[in-house]
Design an enzyme around this catalytic site. Structure first.
Site, PDB file in Angstrom:
ATOM      1  N   TYR A  84      46.763  -3.538 -19.456  1.00 55.26           N
ATOM      2  CA  TYR A  84      45.722  -4.688 -19.475  1.00 55.26           C
ATOM      3  C   TYR A  84      46.035  -5.911 -19.372  1.00 55.26           C
ATOM      4  CZ  TYR A  84      40.983  -5.710 -20.927  1.00 55.26           C
ATOM      5  OH  TYR A  84      39.843  -6.480 -21.023  1.00 55.26           O
ATOM      6  N   PHE A 136      27.511 -17.982   4.154  1.00 54.85           N
ATOM      7  CA  PHE A 136      27.504 -16.268   4.174  1.00 54.85           C
ATOM      8  C   PHE A 136      26.639 -15.926   3.153  1.00 54.85           C
ATOM      9  CE2 PHE A 136      29.395 -12.400   2.753  1.00 54.85           C
ATOM     10  CZ  PHE A 136      29.206 -11.779   4.054  1.00 54.85           C
ATOM     11  N   THR A 137      26.005 -14.812   3.221  1.00 55.07           N
ATOM     12  CA  THR A 137      24.767 -14.120   2.539  1.00 55.07           C
ATOM     13  C   THR A 137      25.322 -14.259   1.171  1.00 55.07           C
ATOM     14  OG1 THR A 137      25.630 -11.874   2.785  1.00 55.07           O
ATOM     15  CG2 THR A 137      24.015 -12.707   4.262  1.00 55.07           C
ATOM     16  N   ASP A 227      36.361 -21.236   1.916  1.00 59.33           N
ATOM     17  CA  ASP A 227      36.255 -19.705   2.120  1.00 59.33           C
ATOM     18  C   ASP A 227      37.459 -19.363   2.950  1.00 59.33           C
ATOM     19  OD1 ASP A 227      35.938 -17.190   2.615  1.00 59.33           O
ATOM     20  OD2 ASP A 227      33.715 -17.205   2.155  1.00 59.33           O
ATOM     21  N   LYS A 270      39.538  -8.397   3.958  1.00 55.82           N
ATOM     22  CA  LYS A 270      39.555  -8.481   5.438  1.00 55.82           C
ATOM     23  C   LYS A 270      40.962  -8.750   5.802  1.00 55.82           C
ATOM     24  CE  LYS A 270      35.175  -9.439   4.447  1.00 55.82           C
ATOM     25  NZ  LYS A 270      34.276  -9.304   3.294  1.00 55.82           N
ATOM     26  N   ARG A 394      22.813  -9.159  12.232  1.00 56.19           N
ATOM     27  CA  ARG A 394      23.157 -10.618  11.756  1.00 56.19           C
ATOM     28  C   ARG A 394      22.143 -11.459  12.413  1.00 56.19           C
ATOM     29  NH1 ARG A 394      26.779 -10.110   7.092  1.00 56.19           N
ATOM     30  NH2 ARG A 394      24.842  -9.631   6.719  1.00 56.19           N
ATOM     31  N   PHE A 457      19.051  -7.252   3.870  1.00 58.11           N
ATOM     32  CA  PHE A 457      19.432  -6.510   5.081  1.00 58.11           C
ATOM     33  C   PHE A 457      20.194  -5.241   4.328  1.00 58.11           C
ATOM     34  CE2 PHE A 457      24.122  -7.816   3.901  1.00 58.11           C
ATOM     35  CZ  PHE A 457      23.821  -9.089   3.181  1.00 58.11           C
TER      36      PHE A 457
HETATM   37  N1  F0G Z   1      32.963 -14.732   2.452  1.00 55.97           N
HETATM   38  C1  F0G Z   1      33.013 -14.234   3.836  1.00 55.97           C
HETATM   39  C2  F0G Z   1      33.160 -15.190   4.702  1.00 55.97           C
HETATM   40  C3  F0G Z   1      32.700 -12.858   3.895  1.00 55.97           C
HETATM   41  O1  F0G Z   1      32.611 -12.477   5.358  1.00 55.97           O
HETATM   42  C4  F0G Z   1      32.331 -12.051   2.624  1.00 55.97           C
HETATM   43  C5  F0G Z   1      32.114 -10.647   3.228  1.00 55.97           C
HETATM   44  C6  F0G Z   1      32.572 -12.641   1.642  1.00 55.97           C
HETATM   45  C7  F0G Z   1      32.661 -13.914   1.534  1.00 55.97           C
HETATM   46  C8  F0G Z   1      32.413 -11.616   0.429  1.00 55.97           C
HETATM   47  O2  F0G Z   1      33.137 -10.978   0.049  1.00 55.97           O
HETATM   48  O3  F0G Z   1      32.369  -8.345   0.469  1.00 55.97           O
HETATM   49  O4  F0G Z   1      34.629  -8.931  -0.771  1.00 55.97           O
HETATM   50  O5  F0G Z   1      32.519  -9.446  -1.770  1.00 55.97           O
HETATM   51  N2  F0G Z   1      31.906 -10.112   4.105  1.00 55.97           N
HETATM   52  C9  F0G Z   1      31.686  -8.764   4.618  1.00 55.97           C
HETATM   53  C10 F0G Z   1      31.372  -8.634   5.916  1.00 55.97           C
HETATM   54  C11 F0G Z   1      30.892  -8.094   3.605  1.00 55.97           C
HETATM   55  O6  F0G Z   1      31.076  -7.618   6.484  1.00 55.97           O
HETATM   56  O7  F0G Z   1      31.255  -9.852   6.539  1.00 55.97           O
HETATM   57  P1  F0G Z   1      33.155  -9.484  -0.477  1.00 55.97           P
END
Ligand code: F0G
Length: 485
Positions: A84, A136-137, A227, A270, A394, A457
């Protein structure tokens, strides 16, 4: 068109150079018959997120958490220390993060949005702003949930799918300077720059622009956070496209990029090839302390965040592989290859072709549809119906924000899981997209039937405005001969 080094033309035909790996473990996939695909997309409310993966043939929904692990990552997982607190796996990961990116303090999280959440809690106060290249979303959502406001400072080319500008991930420095000049002390929570800008089509920033952002943020005493989710691809594009960097190694370039900022968040799902994992890494001890205060509330003890010990081992090894130029070159070339097949056939795609995905421009492919009829959502459903290919909207569904009318990018993303698909899969995808392109004028739009309040989405549902035609590639008079064999 600019082509990556991994794509060659042999007697006028594009080919991928073989990647530096071969397959050892396989996962079966199958193309459902056309009638089953119609049922599946109907049950999914015409939202590709809601399809079951067993109903998908080639899954290009996302490059997130869908890559293939290497044998070295799997072997490293055996060494996972599941303590832990004080886990050896944490300290090994911390060491690799320091060596690769140079940041002193590592706060592990379950994935990227966990890191975004902690960062927003540590830096964003109600009324503060976060200038960023596009959005980013989840990144924007966390800033807003903490009471902050997102301010887009991307260069105008970022939202022009037809502009061949090589650095659409750049920040508009004049606009950023105006904002920083006008802001009251403490009003700017931090400036964010995203590597290989996802929502613009996987587009890099230049080193020159990055240096400009660093200079401005230093001058104004504002934190600068990357990022860095797709930093490897950004570094590769700098090497290929920006004069003066062609002889630098990929690890060097990654380090130079990271050095420009005071910290970074990463979704390791990624570039680091892991199914789950992420982190925030910073140089400032005081900020690290604040992040660690939050990590124990939302993720877990600071020595594992949201990950198991074996996840941290796979991640540490994945970070090493993410600096290997041959590996990065091979998967970036897959996007270049797929994009070249589509562009050669006249399919409207975002140029330059990005790093992790090919983005199809739904506004130009389905010009008969108004943007309020969800052209990109429609097109993603059409690709599935035509050949079991799963992609992601997108456009207006992802991008619409508050009550402001949205008239921006309307794209379908074909994202490439790393080290997963072969050239044959990619030619299948290209055939499917080209087939839909040829039938574009028969495709009706969608209306929304259910809309969640946040990040709609993911779970929104749709219904067609008219019955979709039979788009199945195998039922078409011009079906590829291979299907008849
Ligand atoms: N920042 C970027 C640029 C991303 O593309 C993503 C996720 C995140 C942050 C968030 O990271 O999913 O590990 O919580 N992108 C995915 C996509 C979901 O399909 O582009 P996460």
């Amino acid at each position: 068109m600019h082509e990556a080094r991994g794509v060659v033309r042999i007697r006028g035909v594009s080919r991928l150079l073989p990647p530096p790996w071969k397959t050892k473990v396989v996962e079966p996939i199958a193309l459902r018959v056309a009638a089953e695909r119609r049922i599946a997309i109907g049950e999914a409310g015409y939202n590709t997120f809601l399809l079951r993966s067993e109903d998908v043939f080639v899954d290009l929904l996302t490059d997130s958490g869908t890559s293939a692990l290497s044998q070295e990552q799997r072997a490293a997982m055996e060494l996972g220390d599941e303590a832990y607190a004080g886990s050896r796996s944490f300290f090994r990961l911390e060491q690799v993060v320091r060596e690769t990116f140079g940041y002193r303090y590592l706060i592990p999280t379950h994935q990227g949005r966990g890191a975004e959440h902690l960062l927003a809690l540590a830096l964003v106060r109600p009324g503060t702003i976060v200038p960023s290249n596009l959005y980013f979303t989840t990144s924007r959502e966390h800033v807003e949930l903490a009471g902050g406001r997102w301010v887009d400072v991307a260069v105008p080319e970022a939202t022009d799918p037809e502009s061949p500008f090589l650095f659409k991930g750049n920040i508009d420095l004049e606009r950023l300077e105006e904002i920083l000049d006008a802001a009251a002390p403490g009003e700017v929570a931090y400036v964010r720059q995203e590597a290989c800008l996802n929502m613009a089509g996987g587009q890099p920033f230049s080193m020159e622009n990055l240096a400009g952002v660093r200079a401005l943020t230093r001058e104004h005493g504002v934190p600068f956070i990357l990022d860095a989710t797709r930093i490897s691809e950004n570094a590769l594009f700098v090497k290929e496209r920006e004069p003066g960097y062609e002889d630098r190694s990929l690890p060097e370039l990654i380090r130079v990029i990271a050095d420009h900022a005071e910290g970074a968040i990463f979704s390791s799902k990624k570039d680091h090839f892991v199914p789950i994992g992420g982190f925030v890494a910073v140089n400032d001890l005081e900020l690290a302390r604040r992040l660690r205060e939050q990590v124990v509330v939302y993720e877990g003890f600071p020595h594992y965040g949201g990950m198991a010990g074996h996840d941290m081992e796979a991640l540490a090894q994945g970070i090493r592989e993410s600096t290997d130029e041959r590996i990065v070159q091979a998967y970036v070339s897959q996007a270049q290859y797929l994009g070249t097949l589509l562009a050669d056939a006249g399919v409207p795609i975002v140029v330059p072709i990005g790093a992790h995905a090919v983005f199809v421009d739904a506004k130009r492919l389905l010009p008969q549809l108004d943007q309020t009829e969800f052209p990109a959502q429609t097109l993603a459903a059409a690709f599935y119906l035509a050949g079991g290919v799963r992609s992601m909207e997108r456009g207006i569904v992802s991008g619409q924000h508050g009550s402001d009318p949205y008239d921006d990018l309307e794209l379908v993303r074909l994202a490439l899981p790393r080290r997963v698909y072969t050239q044959e899969h990619l030619t299948w995808v290209a055939d499917v997209v080209k087939h839909v392109h040829g039938r574009a004028d028969e495709i009706p739009g969608l209306r929304i039937t259910y809309e969640p309040e946040h990040l709609r989405f993911f779970q929104a549902r749709f219904a067609p405005l008219e019955v979709f035609p039979d788009l199945a590639i195998e039922n078409a008079a011009t079906a590829p001969a291979v299907l008849e064999a």
